[in-house]
Design a protein around this motif. Structure first.
Motif, PDB file in Angstrom:
ATOM      1  N   LEU A 135       0.858  -1.176   0.000  1.00  0.00           N
ATOM      2  CA  LEU A 135       0.000   0.000   0.000  1.00  0.00           C
ATOM      3  C   LEU A 135       0.897   1.230   0.000  1.00  0.00           C
ATOM      4  CD1 LEU A 135      -2.954   1.044   0.260  1.00  0.00           C
ATOM      5  CD2 LEU A 135      -2.574   1.088   2.729  1.00  0.00           C
ATOM      6  N   LEU A 136       0.566   2.210  -0.836  1.00  0.00           N
ATOM      7  CA  LEU A 136       1.454   3.349  -1.046  1.00  0.00           C
ATOM      8  C   LEU A 136       0.741   4.662  -0.751  1.00  0.00           C
ATOM      9  CD1 LEU A 136       4.398   3.791  -2.089  1.00  0.00           C
ATOM     10  CD2 LEU A 136       3.391   4.199  -4.343  1.00  0.00           C
ATOM     11  N   ARG A 137       1.365   5.482   0.056  1.00  0.00           N
ATOM     12  CA  ARG A 137       0.900   6.850   0.300  1.00  0.00           C
ATOM     13  C   ARG A 137       1.641   7.770  -0.659  1.00  0.00           C
ATOM     14  NH1 ARG A 137       3.711  10.282   3.894  1.00  0.00           N
ATOM     15  NH2 ARG A 137       2.661  12.252   4.358  1.00  0.00           N
ATOM     16  N   VAL A 138       0.894   8.513  -1.456  1.00  0.00           N
ATOM     17  CA  VAL A 138       1.496   9.390  -2.458  1.00  0.00           C
ATOM     18  C   VAL A 138       1.283  10.841  -2.036  1.00  0.00           C
ATOM     19  CG1 VAL A 138       1.559  10.041  -4.894  1.00  0.00           C
ATOM     20  CG2 VAL A 138       0.995   7.686  -4.243  1.00  0.00           C
ATOM     21  N   VAL A 139       2.373  11.593  -2.006  1.00  0.00           N
ATOM     22  CA  VAL A 139       2.307  12.982  -1.556  1.00  0.00           C
ATOM     23  C   VAL A 139       3.216  13.835  -2.437  1.00  0.00           C
ATOM     24  CG1 VAL A 139       4.161  12.661   0.123  1.00  0.00           C
ATOM     25  CG2 VAL A 139       2.492  14.480   0.480  1.00  0.00           C
ATOM     26  N   GLU A 140       2.891  15.126  -2.551  1.00  0.00           N
ATOM     27  CA  GLU A 140       3.645  16.038  -3.405  1.00  0.00           C
ATOM     28  C   GLU A 140       4.127  17.235  -2.566  1.00  0.00           C
ATOM     29  OE1 GLU A 140       3.149  18.157  -7.817  1.00  0.00           O
ATOM     30  OE2 GLU A 140       1.553  16.936  -6.966  1.00  0.00           O
ATOM     31  N   PRO A 141       5.274  17.085  -1.897  1.00  0.00           N
ATOM     32  CA  PRO A 141       5.775  18.176  -1.062  1.00  0.00           C
ATOM     33  C   PRO A 141       6.586  19.191  -1.852  1.00  0.00           C
ATOM     34  CG  PRO A 141       7.198  16.284  -0.823  1.00  0.00           C
ATOM     35  CD  PRO A 141       6.108  15.877  -1.781  1.00  0.00           C
ATOM     36  N   ILE A 142       6.646  20.392  -1.307  1.00  0.00           N
ATOM     37  CA  ILE A 142       7.467  21.457  -1.881  1.00  0.00           C
ATOM     38  C   ILE A 142       8.396  21.966  -0.781  1.00  0.00           C
ATOM     39  CG2 ILE A 142       7.480  23.737  -2.964  1.00  0.00           C
ATOM     40  CD1 ILE A 142       4.690  23.162  -4.009  1.00  0.00           C
ATOM     41  N   PHE A 143       9.700  21.867  -1.006  1.00  0.00           N
ATOM     42  CA  PHE A 143      10.684  22.388  -0.072  1.00  0.00           C
ATOM     43  C   PHE A 143      11.136  23.762  -0.550  1.00  0.00           C
ATOM     44  CE2 PHE A 143      10.748  17.928   0.907  1.00  0.00           C
ATOM     45  CZ  PHE A 143      10.981  17.894   2.287  1.00  0.00           C
ATOM     46  N   ILE A 144      11.016  24.735   0.351  1.00  0.00           N
ATOM     47  CA  ILE A 144      11.251  26.131  -0.023  1.00  0.00           C
ATOM     48  C   ILE A 144      12.530  26.634   0.635  1.00  0.00           C
ATOM     49  CG2 ILE A 144      10.272  28.460  -0.038  1.00  0.00           C
ATOM     50  CD1 ILE A 144       7.509  27.037   0.458  1.00  0.00           C
ATOM     51  N   ARG A 145      13.478  26.981  -0.174  1.00  0.00           N
ATOM     52  CA  ARG A 145      14.726  27.567   0.325  1.00  0.00           C
ATOM     53  C   ARG A 145      14.507  29.083   0.369  1.00  0.00           C
ATOM     54  NH1 ARG A 145      20.165  28.934  -1.281  1.00  0.00           N
ATOM     55  NH2 ARG A 145      21.676  27.875   0.058  1.00  0.00           N
ATOM     56  N   LEU A 146      14.025  29.557   1.511  1.00  0.00           N
ATOM     57  CA  LEU A 146      13.708  30.974   1.686  1.00  0.00           C
ATOM     58  C   LEU A 146      14.977  31.691   2.144  1.00  0.00           C
ATOM     59  CD1 LEU A 146      11.451  33.075   1.552  1.00  0.00           C
ATOM     60  CD2 LEU A 146      10.928  32.556   3.938  1.00  0.00           C
ATOM     61  N   ARG A 147      15.507  32.533   1.272  1.00  0.00           N
ATOM     62  CA  ARG A 147      16.839  33.110   1.501  1.00  0.00           C
ATOM     63  C   ARG A 147      16.775  34.629   1.583  1.00  0.00           C
ATOM     64  NH1 ARG A 147      22.506  31.495  -1.421  1.00  0.00           N
ATOM     65  NH2 ARG A 147      23.653  33.407  -1.020  1.00  0.00           N
ATOM     66  N   PHE A 148      17.533  35.172   2.557  1.00  0.00           N
ATOM     67  CA  PHE A 148      17.742  36.615   2.660  1.00  0.00           C
ATOM     68  C   PHE A 148      19.235  36.866   2.804  1.00  0.00           C
ATOM     69  CE2 PHE A 148      18.220  40.486   5.321  1.00  0.00           C
ATOM     70  CZ  PHE A 148      17.768  41.406   4.383  1.00  0.00           C
ATOM     71  N   ARG A 149      19.805  37.527   1.814  1.00  0.00           N
ATOM     72  CA  ARG A 149      21.253  37.744   1.767  1.00  0.00           C
ATOM     73  C   ARG A 149      21.969  36.394   1.862  1.00  0.00           C
ATOM     74  NH1 ARG A 149      21.673  43.041   5.819  1.00  0.00           N
ATOM     75  NH2 ARG A 149      20.496  44.495   4.487  1.00  0.00           N
ATOM     76  N   SER A 150      22.746  36.178   2.912  1.00  0.00           N
ATOM     77  CA  SER A 150      23.495  34.926   3.038  1.00  0.00           C
ATOM     78  C   SER A 150      22.835  33.943   3.988  1.00  0.00           C
ATOM     79  CB  SER A 150      24.924  35.218   3.529  1.00  0.00           C
ATOM     80  OG  SER A 150      24.893  35.805   4.826  1.00  0.00           O
ATOM     81  N   ARG A 151      21.596  34.239   4.390  1.00  0.00           N
ATOM     82  CA  ARG A 151      20.917  33.378   5.362  1.00  0.00           C
ATOM     83  C   ARG A 151      19.737  32.633   4.734  1.00  0.00           C
ATOM     84  NH1 ARG A 151      20.995  36.074  11.370  1.00  0.00           N
ATOM     85  NH2 ARG A 151      23.179  36.707  11.370  1.00  0.00           N
ATOM     86  N   VAL A 152      19.500  31.440   5.282  1.00  0.00           N
ATOM     87  CA  VAL A 152      18.407  30.587   4.811  1.00  0.00           C
ATOM     88  C   VAL A 152      17.542  30.196   6.001  1.00  0.00           C
ATOM     89  CG1 VAL A 152      17.813  28.373   3.760  1.00  0.00           C
ATOM     90  CG2 VAL A 152      19.737  29.692   2.868  1.00  0.00           C
ATOM     91  N   LEU A 153      16.220  30.273   5.830  1.00  0.00           N
ATOM     92  CA  LEU A 153      15.296  29.928   6.905  1.00  0.00           C
ATOM     93  C   LEU A 153      15.244  28.420   7.101  1.00  0.00           C
ATOM     94  CD1 LEU A 153      13.188  31.344   8.828  1.00  0.00           C
ATOM     95  CD2 LEU A 153      11.466  30.582   7.194  1.00  0.00           C
ATOM     96  N   VAL A 154      15.374  27.970   8.371  1.00  0.00           N
ATOM     97  CA  VAL A 154      15.356  26.550   8.702  1.00  0.00           C
ATOM     98  C   VAL A 154      14.378  26.318   9.848  1.00  0.00           C
ATOM     99  CG1 VAL A 154      16.710  24.617   9.592  1.00  0.00           C
ATOM    100  CG2 VAL A 154      17.730  26.187   7.942  1.00  0.00           C
ATOM    101  N   GLN A 155      13.556  25.298   9.708  1.00  0.00           N
ATOM    102  CA  GLN A 155      12.663  24.890  10.792  1.00  0.00           C
ATOM    103  C   GLN A 155      13.430  23.911  11.670  1.00  0.00           C
ATOM    104  OE1 GLN A 155       9.152  22.803   9.562  1.00  0.00           O
ATOM    105  NE2 GLN A 155       8.386  22.558  11.623  1.00  0.00           N
ATOM    106  N   ASP A 156      13.674  24.284  12.940  1.00  0.00           N
ATOM    107  CA  ASP A 156      14.506  23.420  13.779  1.00  0.00           C
ATOM    108  C   ASP A 156      13.712  22.393  14.573  1.00  0.00           C
ATOM    109  OD1 ASP A 156      13.352  25.131  15.570  1.00  0.00           O
ATOM    110  OD2 ASP A 156      15.208  25.969  16.355  1.00  0.00           O
ATOM    111  N   LYS A 157      12.421  22.644  14.848  1.00  0.00           N
ATOM    112  CA  LYS A 157      11.648  21.650  15.580  1.00  0.00           C
ATOM    113  C   LYS A 157      10.156  21.864  15.356  1.00  0.00           C
ATOM    114  CE  LYS A 157      11.899  24.431  19.818  1.00  0.00           C
ATOM    115  NZ  LYS A 157      12.379  24.480  21.225  1.00  0.00           N
ATOM    116  N   GLN A 158       9.391  20.853  15.716  1.00  0.00           N
ATOM    117  CA  GLN A 158       7.932  20.886  15.569  1.00  0.00           C
ATOM    118  C   GLN A 158       7.299  20.322  16.831  1.00  0.00           C
ATOM    119  OE1 GLN A 158       6.271  18.187  12.631  1.00  0.00           O
ATOM    120  NE2 GLN A 158       4.500  19.483  12.331  1.00  0.00           N
TER     121      GLN A 158
END
Length: 230
Positions: free
Chosen positions: A114-137
């Motif tokens: 049985l297969l779960r099919v999903v279509e995720p989008i990973f967003i590299r949100l960048r400002f100057r030399s920094r990138v937004l990272v989610q560290d925990k949930q």
């Protein structure tokens, strides 16, 4: 709720293929290669009628168990509860692909899982030399899980504007930036030259025992200097 931080410094232009998340889905930003965006897909087109297992959460559990998925592992450790999978299926952010019927013939090929099919989008949100990272949930029951990954969102049927619509929804929901501001040309810039697409099959830690197929989009969005006041 999620915890988001800006990671610094961002990978250099010559090292943008460095994986930046802890799971098996590596994030690639291929700035040297322009890749065409694949035709838009629709999760709802895969299932024209409401599957019987979506009549209730109990029906979903029984269907998963009959397909060899031990749902007792859901909702423990880093795993999401069954209710979350049921909600995903109801909203159309994923769907289940049934395996081939089991045949009694010993020469028949082994049936697929049985297969779960999903279509995720990973967003590299960048400002100057920094990138937004989610560290925990944090889960509703108080559990935390470490993420250390880029901003991500599942493509939904309501995202009629394609990938950009999903990107706007992700930034709006996770960061609180209004959709009106996101549509302004002086706030952010989508970088089609860094686009990357891949398809892979993995055992997702979110739902142990349920095989998943990911049709994954990797995109980059630059926050413009003029967009800081948005």
């Amino acid at each position: 709720p999620v915890s988001l931080t800006l990671s610094s410094p961002a990978p250099s232009a010559g090292n943008l293929c460095t994986p930046v998340c802890h799971r098996s889905v590596a994030i690639f930003c291929d700035v040297c290669v322009t890749m065409p965006v694949p035709a838009e897909t629709s999760l709802t087109s895969e299932k024209s009628a409401m599957p019987f297992y979506l009549s209730s959460e109990q029906a979903l559990q029984e269907y998963l168990e009959s397909s060899g998925v031990d749902t007792r592992k859901f909702g423990k450790g880093n795993a999401k509860p069954l209710a979350w999978l049921y909600q995903e299926l109801q909203e159309g952010t994923c769907y289940l692909e049934s395996p081939h019927p089991v045949s009694s013939s010993p020469t028949s090929p082994t049936p697929r899982r049985l297969l779960r099919v999903v279509e995720p989008i990973f967003i590299r949100l960048r400002f100057r030399s920094r990138v937004l990272v989610q560290d925990k949930q944090q889960f509703p029951d108080g559990r935390f899980r470490v993420r250390n990954m880029l901003l991500a969102e599942k493509k939904e049927p309501r995202d009629s504007g394609g990938l950009l619509s999903t990107i706007h929804r992700a930034i709006n929901e996770e960061l609180g930036v209004s959709l009106e501001d996101l549509h302004r040309e002086d706030v952010m810039q989508y970088r089609p030259d860094t686009y990357h697409f891949e398809i892979e099959h993995i055992d997702s830690p979110s739902y142990p025992g349920l095989a998943s197929a990911y049709r994954t989009h990797h995109v980059q969005v630059d926050i413009l200097e003029t967009g800081l006041d948005a």
